[in-house]
Design an enzyme around this catalytic site. Structure first.
Site, PDB file in Angstrom:
ATOM      1  N   HIS A   1      -0.081   1.070  -5.228  1.00 53.34           N
ATOM      2  CA  HIS A   1      -1.469   0.622  -5.144  1.00 53.34           C
ATOM      3  C   HIS A   1      -2.065   1.128  -3.836  1.00 53.34           C
ATOM      4  O   HIS A   1      -1.421   1.052  -2.792  1.00 53.34           O
ATOM      5  CB  HIS A   1      -1.525  -0.904  -5.200  1.00 53.34           C
ATOM      6  CG  HIS A   1      -2.905  -1.437  -5.034  1.00 53.34           C
ATOM      7  ND1 HIS A   1      -3.888  -1.205  -5.968  1.00 53.34           N
ATOM      8  CD2 HIS A   1      -3.481  -2.138  -4.048  1.00 53.34           C
ATOM      9  CE1 HIS A   1      -5.014  -1.776  -5.554  1.00 53.34           C
ATOM     10  NE2 HIS A   1      -4.789  -2.350  -4.385  1.00 53.34           N
TER      11      HIS A   1
ATOM     12  N   CYS B   1      -7.313   2.696  -8.855  1.00 49.67           N
ATOM     13  CA  CYS B   1      -7.432   2.422  -7.425  1.00 49.67           C
ATOM     14  C   CYS B   1      -7.360   3.691  -6.591  1.00 49.67           C
ATOM     15  O   CYS B   1      -8.087   3.836  -5.614  1.00 49.67           O
ATOM     16  CB  CYS B   1      -6.368   1.419  -6.988  1.00 49.67           C
ATOM     17  SG  CYS B   1      -4.680   1.962  -7.304  1.00 49.67           S
TER      18      CYS B   1
END
Ligand SMILES: *[C@@H]1O[C@H](CO)[C@@H](O)[C@H](O)[C@H]1NC(C)=O
Ligand SMILES: *[C@@H]1O[C@H](CO)[C@@H](O)[C@H](O)[C@H]1NC(C)=O
Ligand SMILES: *[C@@H]1O[C@H](CO)[C@@H](O)[C@H](O)[C@H]1NC(C)=O
Ligand SMILES: *[C@@H]1O[C@H](CO)[C@@H](O)[C@H](O)[C@H]1NC(C)=O
Ligand SMILES: *[C@@H]1O[C@H](CO)[C@@H](O)[C@H](O)[C@H]1NC(C)=O
Ligand SMILES: *[C@@H]1O[C@H](CO)[C@@H](O)[C@H](O)[C@H]1NC(C)=O
Ligand SMILES: *[C@@H]1O[C@H](CO)[C@@H](O)[C@H](O)[C@H]1NC(C)=O
Length: 260
Positions: free
Chosen positions: A95, A209
């Site tokens: 992430h 992301c």
């Protein structure tokens, strides 16, 4: 077999909301579709983890003084299995986020883009008894909140300062983020290519992301910022390989029921 299933889902994704398709002559990759505004979320979609719990309710980003000097940080950490369930947890997905800290006030901030209803729901749709077409809970959005959890990012991931920007550049970026957040609303897990080779045609780009982080870096460099990282960054991508996709129709023509 599993690929067939996945490609089938993908066709459904194509006929659904996320892309604009030129019916006669698709140009690849199909551009990510932007919307005028974010629709209300159907009450069927329920988040296990609330989205952006410590962010401002209306997504406001504080105005910093034009003369402030803001450090910019590259943040990366693995997505842990306990959080997202078996399927995606096993793939060691990273992430990505961006951190900022103001030298005038000492305040620091984290900015990231992620799913409103967890990754699994952005990757596969639901079948609902009362709805013919597969149903998606696949909105994603930007979350901006005060604080950087140094331990969270640095312990198993990365927290690296990659440059400095002015308060003016930060404020301009903030306005761009809010607009980007209102117009880019659906998460796309898959990158779809014709084959694994270097010259493959990309049919669909992902929208996740790491794409948000790249867009933001691009915007900051357009605004005159110089950012650089000493280490190579590996971004997670989930690839699907398929022949040239064909447009099958929309929800009404395939399922006899318009999209909700
Ligand atoms: C996906 O959404 C459904 C319906 O809101 C919810 O029950 C489920 O927990 C979500 N699944 C994941 C993996 O987030
Ligand atoms: C982005 O949109 C979401 C969903 O409406 C909202 O919760 C969030 O605060 C917004 N973020 C920013 C930075 O505008
Ligand atoms: C962000 O602020 C917190 C609280 O002051 C501090 O503990 C942390 O080290 C700061 N992190 C960065 C990267 O500036
Ligand atoms: C880092 O990884 C270790 C070992 O997997 C784990 O126990 C720890 O909680 C992780 N730290 C963070 C901040 O997630
Ligand atoms: C990819 O394209 C380049 C330029 O057209 C060519 O030189 C190269 O051999 C191609 N590579 C493969 C694996 O097809
Ligand atoms: C990134 O990937 C390369 C090639 O797989 C690897 O050698 C390198 O260690 C990775 N870097 C990080 C920070 O994970
Ligand atoms: C769906 O497709 C049908 C047949 O091609 C078309 O008549 C209709 O206008 C389309 N509906 C929407 C909402 O795009």
């Amino acid at each position: 077999m599993i690929y067939t299933v996945v490609v089938l889902y993908l066709n459904l994704l194509i006929v659904h909301v996320a892309v604009t398709f030129d019916y006669n002559k698709p140009k690849w990759p199909v551009p990510y579709r932007r919307f005028d505004r974010r629709p209300d979320v159907d009450s069927f979609c329920e988040a296990i983890y609330p989205f952006c719990p410590t962010g401002d309710r209306d997504g406001r980003i504080p105005d910093l003084r034009d003369s402030d000097v803001i450090s910019v940080y590259r943040l990366q950490t693995p997505v842990w299995e306990f959080k997202y369930g078996n399927l995606l947890g096993k793939m060691n997905i990273m992430h990505d986020a961006i951190g900022f800290s103001s030298s005038e006030t000492g305040a620091n901030f984290t900015m990231e883009w992620y799913e409103l209803f967890q990754l699994g729901n952005c990757t596969f749709p639901h079948l609902r008894p009362d709805v013919y077409a597969p149903f998606w809970c696949n909105q994603g959005a930007a979350c901006f909140f005060e604080g950087i959890d140094d331990l969270h990012w640095s312990q198993n991931g990365t927290l690296e300062k990659i440059g400095e920007i002015t308060g003016k550049q930060f404020n301009e970026m903030a306005r761009w983020v809010q607009n980007d957040n209102q117009t880019g609303i659906y998460y796309e897990t898959w990158t779809v290519r014709s084959d694994p080779g270097p010259n493959a045609t990309v049919w669909f780009e992902s929208y996740d992301c790491s794409q948000f982080v790249h867009r933001t870096y691009r915007k900051l460099s357009q605004l005159g910022a110089k950012l650089s990282s000493r280490t190579q960054t590996n971004y997670t991508k989930i690839y699907l390989y398929s022949g040239e996709p064909a447009f099958l129709g929309n929800d009404s023509s395939i399922f006899g029921q318009p999209a909700l």
